[in-house]
Enzyme design. Sequence first.
Site, short mmCIF file in Angstrom:
data_model
loop_
_atom_site.label_atom_id
_atom_site.label_comp_id
_atom_site.label_asym_id
_atom_site.label_seq_id
_atom_site.Cartn_x
_atom_site.Cartn_y
_atom_site.Cartn_z
N GLY A 55 75.47 -30.13 32.49
CA GLY A 55 75.23 -31.35 31.75
C GLY A 55 74.58 -31.19 30.40
NE ARG B 163 59.25 -30.95 22.30
CZ ARG B 163 58.87 -31.04 21.02
NH1 ARG B 163 58.62 -29.93 20.35
NH2 ARG B 163 58.76 -32.21 20.43
CG HIS C 77 81.36 -40.76 17.32
ND1 HIS C 77 82.73 -40.87 17.25
CD2 HIS C 77 81.09 -40.27 18.55
CE1 HIS C 77 83.27 -40.46 18.38
NE2 HIS C 77 82.30 -40.10 19.19
#
Length: 221
Positions: A154, A194, A123
């Site tokens: 997720g 990471r 956005h």
Amino acid sequence: MSVAAHNLRPDPLLWTTRIANRLHLAWLRKTYPFAGFGDKVRIHHTCDIKRPLAPYIHFGNSVLLDREVWLNIPESPKGSGPAIIFDEGCVVGRRCVISAKNRIHFERNVIFAPGVLVMDHNHAFSDINAPIAAQGITEGGTIRIEEGSWIGYGVAIICSKDELVIGRNSVIAANSVVSRSVPPYSVVAGNPARVVKQFDPVKGEWSFGLATAHKLAAVPE
């Protein structure tokens, strides 16, 4: 019949779901002008795929979209070819969201756990005085997830510019946020994500922890 044996019998209402899935799949195959629609494709009838977007979506063979997956293309792609590409053997878990302004390519045998978000844009937020809903979306980039990778529950993969590549046979741990490219054979975790370990196919061994952190930073965004 014993109570235990009775409880093992399949729920007869499952047939209604199976019939709905078959009818929905036949309707998609017959009436949606997909860029490609391979053999043994399975799409749950609750998935959200709009017909005008079909020319920009390609399904290879043996692709599975589980229930409530949303395939979104917010604008007509500027480039040639499909904006969302699933190669052979991809499996997309429940309630995943894939939103492609430019191009998102899933290579062979990429597997998603439920609740994954993949976006090749974001956005826009250039005017702090204007509602974000009125500012549109960014130009974004492209995303390519190479073959054999696993995307955990997720996970959010968001590309703000250029090309984001997740190297082959990599694992993205649950709830990670990935905004940079990942080397092949990596295990990635965290927000921001990471590399926590990486396999070296030449040496035939794993490297762990901080010794691998620089490798993620060295991969171009």
